[in-house]
Design an enzyme around this catalytic site. Structure first.
Site, mmCIF file in Angstrom:
data_model
loop_
_atom_site.group_PDB
_atom_site.id
_atom_site.type_symbol
_atom_site.label_atom_id
_atom_site.label_comp_id
_atom_site.label_asym_id
_atom_site.label_seq_id
_atom_site.Cartn_x
_atom_site.Cartn_y
_atom_site.Cartn_z
ATOM 1 C CE LYS A 171 -1.559 2.921 2.682
ATOM 2 N NZ LYS A 171 -1.500 4.091 1.793
ATOM 3 N N GLY A 192 -4.685 3.434 -1.369
ATOM 4 C CA GLY A 192 -5.723 3.833 -0.410
ATOM 5 C C GLY A 192 -5.153 4.677 0.704
ATOM 6 N N GLY A 233 -4.294 5.815 4.591
ATOM 7 C CA GLY A 233 -3.686 5.060 5.681
ATOM 8 C C GLY A 233 -4.685 4.510 6.674
ATOM 9 C CB VAL A 254 -6.627 1.057 2.107
ATOM 10 C CG1 VAL A 254 -5.820 -0.014 1.419
ATOM 11 C CG2 VAL A 254 -7.951 1.274 1.392
ATOM 12 C CD GLU A 309 13.824 1.315 8.521
ATOM 13 O OE1 GLU A 309 14.394 2.386 8.813
ATOM 14 O OE2 GLU A 309 14.334 0.204 8.715
ATOM 15 C CB CYS A 360 13.561 9.483 6.847
ATOM 16 S SG CYS A 360 14.413 8.305 5.804
ATOM 17 C CD GLU A 415 10.989 13.510 10.011
ATOM 18 O OE1 GLU A 415 9.836 13.118 10.233
ATOM 19 O OE2 GLU A 415 11.869 12.791 9.506
#
Ligand code: NAD
Length: 471
Positions: A169, A200, A202, A205, A244, A278, A378
């Protein structure tokens, strides 16, 4: 592009059952495509296909499974320009970066699995037992938009090498390159059901997939917030999960470092992909004794970063992925100004002559308080925080003063000293004096940056479970 209304399930493009959604091009703010999302029924069908494909796929020799990965890498390289163009359209990454990193890197990661296959130890004698490693089974892979294909390959390659089957997904923010990538998967003749695509949102789906009784393992890359929720659901189900997540990585420049080299690499890293990375070194920790020199060098480097149309080859910084992302980054910039940090470059207003597109000027603050929001949270945009440290111990203390621990760097003329500092930093990956990316090295987080590792044999191990056969 008919597949935009379709999902790839059981080796075929099938009509999606959910809502329609516009994909907006960040550079133009125009609709680039309309896609149709999947729903829970589509998740059921995809998981059933992955389950049905599992026995034959897990029994396929590892060497054969890796051949598929190599064929996929060749397909990606042949379609490199088209894929990079789609990524520029869907999330604004500059075309040069797209070819080299967004497409080139996952192709290298796929290819690295030929080495991984040679190094992987699937059976071992331990005293009076034989210890074997078996595929975990059906994997739910959930990925973000920031490096859309790289994130997918970081899951698909190790899962397939391990003998698992996958339901992917991806993010709805940047789905166009993913459809093209699945056409490549189709072309290499992967057996049906081994990899399935369900698009879809989060919460709908994604969560349906995480909770699905036919799923054996969840592999997630994305925000710490979503990772925490997925981890909670997985814990309830006692289902293995890798996460992650976010980062706030420190680039520690020691007083004896080659300052121009460290700052050139540090700026390039922090602003790569408009800071939507990231592992970006978003905190530059400079010696207080060389603070002014460092600020001047950073200012000059940042002034040379060309902001512009991602489809122009000379562009280094494209727009951010969405209007919401730009608004969030602007709030951080305004907040940092209000907090009294020294603005060295950029700001929250739109770049000159760019009234359209979700652009943010590359922005740098110096003399940042290590406890401030800018130093701790972040931002996920082109914003660098410079923090001064009196000495090596304080530099390490600042670097470790974070909820995250994903990546980082250390620079020193004395390599032993650099290694000593690297050993003290609480982070999953650290570059010494500007090292290169190594697709065989494990990547993943300490602390709230995640659980588990990707790439190389360590990445494949996440998709294997261990059995002891007592003799
Ligand atoms: P996000 O968490 O909003 O979404 C990531 C994916 O998870 C998307 O596919 C989304 O639809 C899905 N999702 C969201 N909530 C979910 C839920 N409750 N259940 C199931 N699925 C759910 O992240 P994003 O905005 O797409 O990506 C940016 C974030 O990803 C940043 O925080 C960044 O640091 C992180 N990231 C981490 C790494 C890494 O390797 N550590 C790499 C890239 C990005």
């Amino acid at each position: 592009m008919t597949e935009y209304a379709h999902l790839y399930i059981d080796g075929a493009w099938v009509p999606a059952s959910g809502d329609f959604l516009d994909v907006i091009e960040p550079a133009t703010e125009q609709v680039a495509a309309t896609i149709r999302l999947g729903d829970e029924g589509d998740v059921d069908r995809a998981v059933a296909a992955a389950r049905a494909a599992l026995p034959a796929w897990s029994a396929t020799p590892l060497s054969r499974r890796v051949e598929y990965l190599l064929a996929l890498a060749a397909g990606m390289r042949a379609a490199r320009d088209e894929l990079a163009d789609l990524i520029a359209t869907e999330m604004g990454a500059p075309i040069g970066l797209g070819r080299a990193v967004h497409v080139g890197l996952p192709a290298s990661v796929l290819e690295s699995h030929a080495d991984v296959a040679r190094e992987l130890e699937l059976e071992r004698r331990v005293g009076t037992s034989i210890v074997t490693k078996e595929p975990r089974g059906v994997v739910a892979a959930i990925t973000p938009w920031n490096y859309p294909l790289h994130q997918i390959v970081a899951k698909l390659a190790p899962a397939l090498a391990a003998g698992c089957t996958v339901v992917l997904k991806p993010s709805v923010e940047a789905p166009l390159s993913t459809y093209r990538f699945f056409r490549l998967l189709e072309e290499i003749g992967l057996p049906r059901g081994v990899v399935n695509l369900v698009t879809g949102r989060g919460r709908e789906v994604g969560e349906a997939l995480v909770r699905h009784p036919g799923v054996d393992m969840v592999s997630f890359t994305g925000s710490t917030e979503a990772g925490r929720r997925i981890g909670t659901i997985a814990a309830d189900l006692v289902r293995p999960v890798t996460l992650e997540l976010g980062g706030k990585s420190a680039n520690v420049i020691l007083d004896d470092a080659d300052l121009p080299a460290a700052i050139q690499a540090g700026v390039a890293n922090a602003f790569l992909n408009a800071g939507q990375t990231c592992s970006a070194w978003t905190r530059m920790i400079v010696p207080a004794s060389r603070r002014d020199e460092a600020v001047d060098l950073v200012r000059a480097e940042v002034a040379a970063l060309a902001v512009g149309d991602p489809k122009d080859r000379s562009t280094r910084i494209g727009p951010l992925v969405s209007e919401a992302q730009r608004a969030s980054v602007r709030r951080y910039i305004d907040g940092a100004i209000a907090d009294g940090h020294t603005l060295v470059a950029g700001g929250s207003t739109a770049p000159d002559d760019m009234p359209r597109g979700w652009y943010v000027r590359p922005t740098v603050f110096a003399d940042v308080d290590r406890a401030s929001a800018l130093a701790q949270e972040e931002v996920f945009g082109p914003v660098l925080a410079m923090i001064s440290a009196r000495d090596e111990d304080e530099a390490v203390a600042i670097a470790n003063d974070s909820a995250f621990g994903l990546a980082g760097a250390v620079w020193s003329a004395d390599e032993d000293r650099a290694h000593r500092v690297a050993a003290r930093m609480q982070t999953g990956q650290i570059d010494v004096n500007g090292a290169r990316f190594n697709p065989l090295a494990p990547f993943g987080g300490y602390k709230q940056s995640g659980i588990g590792r990707e790439f190389g044999t360590y990445g494949v191990e996440e998709y294997l479970q261990v059995k002891s056969v007592q003799l």
